[in-house]
Enzyme design. Structure first.
Site, PDB file in Angstrom:
ATOM      1  N   SER A  44      -1.661  -1.493   1.435  1.00  0.00           N
ATOM      2  CA  SER A  44      -0.972  -0.375   1.940  1.00  0.00           C
ATOM      3  C   SER A  44       0.133  -1.199   2.485  1.00  0.00           C
ATOM      4  O   SER A  44       0.244  -2.297   3.176  1.00  0.00           O
ATOM      5  CB  SER A  44      -1.718   0.352   3.108  1.00  0.00           C
ATOM      6  OG  SER A  44      -0.687   1.054   3.937  1.00  0.00           O
TER       7      SER A  44
ATOM      8  N   TYR B 202      -7.961   1.182   9.660  1.00  0.00           N
ATOM      9  CA  TYR B 202      -7.201   1.250   8.237  1.00  0.00           C
ATOM     10  C   TYR B 202      -6.334  -0.020   7.656  1.00  0.00           C
ATOM     11  O   TYR B 202      -6.648  -0.485   6.947  1.00  0.00           O
ATOM     12  CB  TYR B 202      -6.480   2.607   7.919  1.00  0.00           C
ATOM     13  CG  TYR B 202      -5.884   2.556   6.749  1.00  0.00           C
ATOM     14  CD1 TYR B 202      -6.762   3.038   5.698  1.00  0.00           C
ATOM     15  CD2 TYR B 202      -4.740   2.299   6.234  1.00  0.00           C
ATOM     16  CE1 TYR B 202      -6.222   3.107   4.018  1.00  0.00           C
ATOM     17  CE2 TYR B 202      -4.281   2.613   5.116  1.00  0.00           C
ATOM     18  CZ  TYR B 202      -4.898   3.069   3.844  1.00  0.00           C
ATOM     19  OH  TYR B 202      -4.457   3.134   2.762  1.00  0.00           O
TER      20      TYR B 202
END
Length: 271
Positions: free
Chosen positions: A166, A179
């Site tokens: 990400s 995350y």
């Protein structure tokens, strides 16, 4: 007599497909980015194992699309589905067994399966259980699948391990602590793995998308939060799954061989 367009299409169909003869596993391929990666790779000639954890119907739909729209190779079924918990070693091994039994030696493994917390707590508010859940799928899952891939993917050329990370790792944003931390671990693991695979001609890379218009991105977000994501991008839009999948397919192809141990951020210039 064929038209010029028809002749051009016929010539295009005769060209070798960039992933022709390759076998790929794509985890988390029933929807979102993983779904588009699987479809894109199949379009480029790969045989694909559609991994899913819970949504069998969606996974079978992806396989059906691929099998009903196959390149004119005449080689029968080109996509199957397989359920597995990527955080369980025995189920990961079974996933790879299923792929090899169906299609033969593996060339490409895309570790895309991932979860987040749609409540977006601060780190101080993040429970032990939620931290563990996110790391189990995002980090341990990528580790187990990468470990299995390192043992099973073909050596001597064409072997590819691609982990989906990400762009948040490069832009620490509050309320994405667990995350982002899980994806940061995946990025460093991937870079080390590439070095450890020296001499095998297997590449290991990360693709790190920015905000992409998927169910996971929209979950729990207000309209204002979504709009903020749009405005923060130079293109003033969210990414699309179609922005990400071709890059993954490129890294999986022969043309992508010289890209190794890299984190490629695909986010329209957001970071």
């Amino acid at each position: 007599m064929a038209t010029a367009d028809e002749q051009e299409e016929e010539m295009r169909m005769r060209l070798p497909l960039p992933l022709g003869g390759r076998v790929a596993i794509v985890t988390g391929a029933s929807r979102g980015i993983g779904r588009e990666i699987a479809l894109n790779m199949a379009e480029k000639g790969a045989k694909v194992v559609i991994h899913y954890s819970s949504n069998q119907h969606a996974a079978e739909e992806v396989a059906s699309i691929i099998n009903n729209k196959s390149p004119s190779s005449g080689d029968g079924v080109r996509a199957i589905v397989c359920k597995a918990d990527v955080a369980e070693p025995s189920q990961v091994a079974q996933l790879f067994d299923t792929a090899e039994h169906a299609f033969g030696p593996l060339h490409i493994v895309v570790n895309n399966a991932g979860v987040t917390d749609s409540k977006y707590p601060t780190l101080a508010q993040t429970s032990d259980e939620e931290w563990d859940r996110i790391f189990q799928v995002n980090c341990k899952g990528a580790f187990l699948c990468s470990r299995e891939a390192a043992k099973r993917v073909v050596r001597g050329g064409g072997g590819r391990i691609i982990n989906i990370s990400s762009s948040l790792v490069a832009m620490p944003i509050p309320r994405y602590g667990a995350y982002t931390a899980s994806k940061a671990a995946v990025e460093m693991m991937t870079r080390i793995l590439a070095q450890e695979l020296r001499g095998t001609q297997i590449t290991a890379n990360c693709v790190a998308p920015g905000p992409v218009a998927t169910d996971m991105f929209f979950a729990g977000k207000s309209e204002a939060a979504v709009e903020a994501g749009v405005k923060s991008n130079p293109f003033e839009r969210l990414g699309k799954v179609e922005d990400v999948a071709p890059l993954v397919a490129f890294l999986a192809s022969d043309e992508g061989e010289w890209v190794n141990a890299q984190v490629v951020r695909v986010n329209g210039g957001q970071v």
